[in-house]
Design a protein around this motif. Structure first.
Motif, PDB file in Angstrom:
ATOM      1  N   UNK A 231       0.823  -1.208   0.000  1.00  0.00           N
ATOM      2  CA  UNK A 231       0.000   0.000   0.000  1.00  0.00           C
ATOM      3  C   UNK A 231       0.860   1.261   0.000  1.00  0.00           C
ATOM      4  N   UNK A 232       2.153   1.104   0.248  1.00  0.00           N
ATOM      5  CA  UNK A 232       3.055   2.269   0.263  1.00  0.00           C
ATOM      6  C   UNK A 232       3.540   2.656  -1.125  1.00  0.00           C
ATOM      7  N   UNK A 233       3.227   1.850  -2.132  1.00  0.00           N
ATOM      8  CA  UNK A 233       3.738   2.131  -3.471  1.00  0.00           C
ATOM      9  C   UNK A 233       2.662   2.161  -4.546  1.00  0.00           C
ATOM     10  N   UNK A 234       1.396   2.025  -4.165  1.00  0.00           N
ATOM     11  CA  UNK A 234       0.323   2.038  -5.165  1.00  0.00           C
ATOM     12  C   UNK A 234      -0.599   3.221  -4.933  1.00  0.00           C
ATOM     13  N   UNK A 235      -1.116   3.727  -6.036  1.00  0.00           N
ATOM     14  CA  UNK A 235      -2.127   4.772  -5.927  1.00  0.00           C
ATOM     15  C   UNK A 235      -3.482   4.100  -5.867  1.00  0.00           C
ATOM     16  N   UNK A 236      -4.404   4.520  -5.152  1.00  0.00           N
ATOM     17  CA  UNK A 236      -4.504   5.706  -4.314  1.00  0.00           C
ATOM     18  C   UNK A 236      -4.002   5.503  -2.879  1.00  0.00           C
ATOM     19  N   UNK A 237      -3.534   4.289  -2.574  1.00  0.00           N
ATOM     20  CA  UNK A 237      -3.151   3.978  -1.204  1.00  0.00           C
ATOM     21  C   UNK A 237      -1.945   4.782  -0.722  1.00  0.00           C
ATOM     22  N   UNK A 238      -1.186   5.294  -1.642  1.00  0.00           N
ATOM     23  CA  UNK A 238      -0.037   6.131  -1.309  1.00  0.00           C
ATOM     24  C   UNK A 238      -0.461   7.418  -0.591  1.00  0.00           C
ATOM     25  N   UNK A 239      -1.725   7.791  -0.733  1.00  0.00           N
ATOM     26  CA  UNK A 239      -2.229   9.035  -0.137  1.00  0.00           C
ATOM     27  C   UNK A 239      -2.592   8.895   1.341  1.00  0.00           C
ATOM     28  N   UNK A 240      -2.558   7.677   1.890  1.00  0.00           N
ATOM     29  CA  UNK A 240      -2.925   7.500   3.301  1.00  0.00           C
ATOM     30  C   UNK A 240      -2.044   8.333   4.230  1.00  0.00           C
ATOM     31  N   UNK A 241      -0.750   8.306   4.036  1.00  0.00           N
ATOM     32  CA  UNK A 241       0.147   9.041   4.928  1.00  0.00           C
ATOM     33  C   UNK A 241      -0.078  10.551   4.873  1.00  0.00           C
ATOM     34  N   UNK A 242      -0.160  11.166   3.681  1.00  0.00           N
ATOM     35  CA  UNK A 242      -0.464  12.607   3.668  1.00  0.00           C
ATOM     36  C   UNK A 242      -1.823  12.934   4.273  1.00  0.00           C
ATOM     37  N   UNK A 243      -2.814  12.047   4.103  1.00  0.00           N
ATOM     38  CA  UNK A 243      -4.118  12.278   4.723  1.00  0.00           C
ATOM     39  C   UNK A 243      -4.006  12.269   6.243  1.00  0.00           C
ATOM     40  N   UNK A 244      -3.246  11.321   6.773  1.00  0.00           N
ATOM     41  CA  UNK A 244      -3.057  11.253   8.221  1.00  0.00           C
ATOM     42  C   UNK A 244      -2.313  12.478   8.747  1.00  0.00           C
ATOM     43  N   UNK A 245      -1.286  12.907   8.034  1.00  0.00           N
ATOM     44  CA  UNK A 245      -0.492  14.053   8.486  1.00  0.00           C
ATOM     45  C   UNK A 245      -1.321  15.340   8.458  1.00  0.00           C
ATOM     46  N   UNK A 246      -1.996  15.610   7.345  1.00  0.00           N
ATOM     47  CA  UNK A 246      -2.769  16.851   7.271  1.00  0.00           C
ATOM     48  C   UNK A 246      -3.953  16.829   8.231  1.00  0.00           C
ATOM     49  N   UNK A 247      -4.619  15.688   8.366  1.00  0.00           N
ATOM     50  CA  UNK A 247      -5.722  15.578   9.322  1.00  0.00           C
ATOM     51  C   UNK A 247      -5.249  15.752  10.751  1.00  0.00           C
ATOM     52  N   UNK A 248      -4.107  15.166  11.067  1.00  0.00           N
ATOM     53  CA  UNK A 248      -3.533  15.352  12.403  1.00  0.00           C
ATOM     54  C   UNK A 248      -3.151  16.791  12.666  1.00  0.00           C
ATOM     55  N   UNK A 249      -2.641  17.473  11.647  1.00  0.00           N
ATOM     56  CA  UNK A 249      -2.290  18.888  11.816  1.00  0.00           C
ATOM     57  C   UNK A 249      -3.525  19.756  12.034  1.00  0.00           C
TER      58      UNK A 249
END
Length: 148
Positions: free
Chosen positions: A14-32
């Motif tokens: 999931x760390x190298x496929x789209x759209x699953x690659x977007x999980x980390x940025x979603x977590x970071x921006x949501x956490x911010x």
């Protein structure tokens, strides 16, 4: 990086496929958004309750979603692809409404304490960034769902 067709990735894939690659940025921006809104003081505090609900709900659900995908709990790939699309579409709609609410509150706020005003502006920017990320994820998830 192409979206997978026919099966959903599991494990570290999931760390190298789209759209699953977007999980980390979603977590970071949501956490911010969560952190920035929690660090401000607005009178009355009730208008930010929706923003806090959305940021906490989406952060927790996205984290659970990532854990489920890493663990490979998705046996019926078509149903999971549909659920992935539905969740990210709802999250995008939630973040859009929370971002508009937060922007309106920030607009009405008197910039007496400029530091708090800047924090609120940063929260608005991250809320709309999260909206965009969830929307892109929903679109890519719908394309993946279409291939099942």
């Amino acid at each position: 990086m192409a979206a997978t067709t026919g099966s959903l990735p599991s494990g570290l894939a999931i760390c190298v496929t789209l759209p699953d690659l977007l999980y980390l940025p979603e977590l970071v921006t949501g956490g911010l958004v969560w952190i920035l809104v929690a660090s401000t003081h607005v009178e009355p505090p009730n208008p930010l309750a929706w923003v806090m609900f959305v940021s906490v709900f989406c952060f927790v659900m996205t984290l659970l979603w990532v854990i489920l995908f890493i663990a490979g709990c998705h046996r019926n790939a078509s149903a999971w692809a549909a659920a992935d699309f539905a969740y990210h579409a709802i999250a995008a709609l939630f973040y859009l409404s929370a971002g508009v609410d937060l922007a309106f509150i920030t607009f009405l706020m008197q910039p007496g304490d400029f530091r708090l005003y800047q924090i609120d502006i940063a929260a608005v920017v991250f809320a709309f960034t999260a909206t965009l990320l969830y929307f892109i994820h929903a679109v890519l998830s719908s394309l993946r769902w279409k291939h099942f």
